[in-house]
Write a protein that holds these residues in place. Sequence first.
Motif: not given
Length: 157
Positions: A13-27
């Motif tokens: 994993v190089k980068d993680s952030r939340s998406a879709e109003d903090d209901t999803v984690v994008r990695r």
Amino acid sequence: MRCPFCGSENTAVKDSRSAEDDTVVRRRRVCESCGARFTTFERVQLREIVVIKRDGKRSVFERDKLSRSISIAVRKRPVDRDRIDQMVSGIVRKLESGGEPEVQSSEVGELVMEALKRVDPVGYVRYASVYRDFKDPSDFAQFIEKTALEEEDFEDT
């Protein structure tokens, strides 16, 4: 996570952030074997929902199928992908919080209609034409007239 390009299980994993109003984690991931980069999304699933179709058949609820049907209804309309994802997340939350492991397809359809009515009136009519199985142009006219009357009643209160 297996690399979709070479099949290796050595990914980082190089980068993680939340998406879709903090209901999803994008990695953002990179394969250590072939160097390919790809993105994964993680979301919480409270329970598996089974949809009971009109003909009585049962199938597992598919978030992607719901997203595709809404996307078709709003194709070439000013509704961006994030708004569609928010609608889908809201519908899924309602279904999961309903407490029932099985839902009628009509319940899913009504939730979609409710969401589209608030977001895009043209998409709402397009979706209704398939969901309610319009047969000819008079079905469109009747539906639009009924919808307009409901809006007038709502505005009067």
